[in-house]
Design an enzyme around this catalytic site. Structure first.
Site, PDB file in Angstrom:
ATOM      1  N   ARG A 224       1.111  -1.222  -0.256  1.00 50.00           N
ATOM      2  CA  ARG A 224      -0.221   0.280  -0.680  1.00 50.00           C
ATOM      3  C   ARG A 224       0.532   1.119  -0.181  1.00 50.00           C
ATOM      4  NH1 ARG A 224      -3.391  -3.542  -1.702  1.00 50.00           N
ATOM      5  NH2 ARG A 224      -5.983  -2.946  -0.441  1.00 50.00           N
ATOM      6  N   GLU A 252      -2.654   8.894  -3.282  1.00 47.91           N
ATOM      7  CA  GLU A 252      -3.327   7.809  -5.206  1.00 47.91           C
ATOM      8  C   GLU A 252      -4.679   8.311  -5.687  1.00 47.91           C
ATOM      9  OE1 GLU A 252      -4.186   3.719  -4.686  1.00 47.91           O
ATOM     10  OE2 GLU A 252      -1.532   3.988  -4.322  1.00 47.91           O
ATOM     11  N   HIS A 271      -1.541   1.182  -9.308  1.00 54.49           N
ATOM     12  CA  HIS A 271      -2.224   0.482  -8.345  1.00 54.49           C
ATOM     13  C   HIS A 271      -3.152  -0.720  -9.386  1.00 54.49           C
ATOM     14  CE1 HIS A 271      -3.843   0.161  -4.220  1.00 54.49           C
ATOM     15  NE2 HIS A 271      -3.631  -1.254  -4.792  1.00 54.49           N
TER      16      HIS A 271
END
Length: 308
Positions: A224, A252, A271
């Site tokens: 993450r 993000e 991602h």
């Protein structure tokens, strides 16, 4: 008993369910398919953020939240008392492991440089070759769960040397504890980070972590974004001393003015490690199994405890 799922395709992927189970599709929280009463089992959208948790408190009969993601950081600690939270452990092992192997090979074999040269119609042999290689590398996998194991298995044919690290050491399995990282990092050519985001792992990849990596090492983050301190990444990668492959960033989406975009030693993907065509069939096999377990009064698998 009502089950809410986020994909129309899931209706045909969950398999046979007990006759007292009704499955409905909720693609958007503002357009619910029926009254909230009676919803016992809810599957939120894949990669839903913390804003999606608001629906938790509108479902009075909710008993189970089954995530489609391996990470539960947006949900852990937010479920009401009496609601069981389950993650999708195992569902993303193949896709994330594939991404990790691809990212490592892409960086070590200098594919980004060749892609840039191709865009310029330039034969770059003299500029780039010889490249590095994966064979014989020392690979440190930080996060020895199911995805870490899948990465190890897929890297094994490349004749690499492995070291695995977990939250707690498992000497009988050859797994080191996270407190050993200061000693292990200087010995690694490739560092793959696959830990869940918890209070303990937030900021794990900091200045000390990065400076402990040897010259020429490769950092691969498929965990993450907040597991890494962005300012530390920018500072260390900016020196060119090490390189990185990042599927996750903090924040993000990564802002357009971030220096990470233009660093030649950084590979960025948005991602996508788990976003593959095989995701839904694997995910809904798990959902179907969990619904059948719940309906039969059997224990659920993949329950989240302490953020894991």
């Amino acid at each position: 008993m009502k089950v809410w799922i986020p994909h129309q395709a899931g209706l045909n992927l969950v398999g046979e369910l007990p006759p007292n189970v009704t499955v409905e599709v909720v693609e958007h929280a503002e357009r619910l398919p029926s009254a909230v009463a009676g919803v016992r089992f809810w599957v939120p959208p894949f990669l839903a953020g913390s804003d999606a948790t608001a629906l938790l408190h509108e479902l009075p009969d909710l008993a189970v939240v089954q995530l489609l993601s391996a990470g539960a950081d947006a949900w852990a600690g937010r479920t009401p008392t009496g609601v069981t939270l389950c993650d999708a452990r195992g569902v993303h092992d193949p896709s994330t492991a594939e991404w990790v192997v691809t990212a490592i090979l892409t960086q070590l074999r200098a594919f980004p440089a060749f892609v840039r040269a191709q865009a310029d119609r330039r034969w770059a042999f003299g500029d780039v070759a010889p490249t590095d290689e994966l064979t014989g590398k020392r690979v440190l996998i930080v996060g020895a769960g199911s995805i870490g194991t899948a990465v190890r298995d897929r890297l094994a044919p490349f004749e690499v040397n492995f070291t695995l690290v977990a939250r707690t050491a498992r000497p009988e399995q050859g797994v080191h504890g996270v407190e050993e990282l200061p000693r292990l990092l200087p010995e690694a050519d490739v560092v793959v980070v696959l830990v869940p985001l918890t209070d303990q792992t937030r900021g794990l990849i900091d200045k000390e972590f990065l400076t402990a990596m040897p010259d020429g090492a490769l950092l691969v983050n498929a965990a993450r974004g907040p597991v890494a301190r962005t300012e530390a990444l920018v500072a260390e990668l900016g020196t060119g001393r090490i390189s990185a492959a990042l599927d996750v960033t903090d924040p993000e989406p990564l802002p357009a003015d971030s220096p990470l975009w233009t660093m030649p030693n950084v590979l960025l993907t948005p991602h996508v490690a788990g976003s593959v065509r095989g995701l839904l069939p694997r995910a809904y096999r798990l959902v179907g199994d969990q619904v059948r377990r719940f309906a039969a009064g059997q224990p659920l698998i993949n329950t989240v405890v302490d953020g894991y």
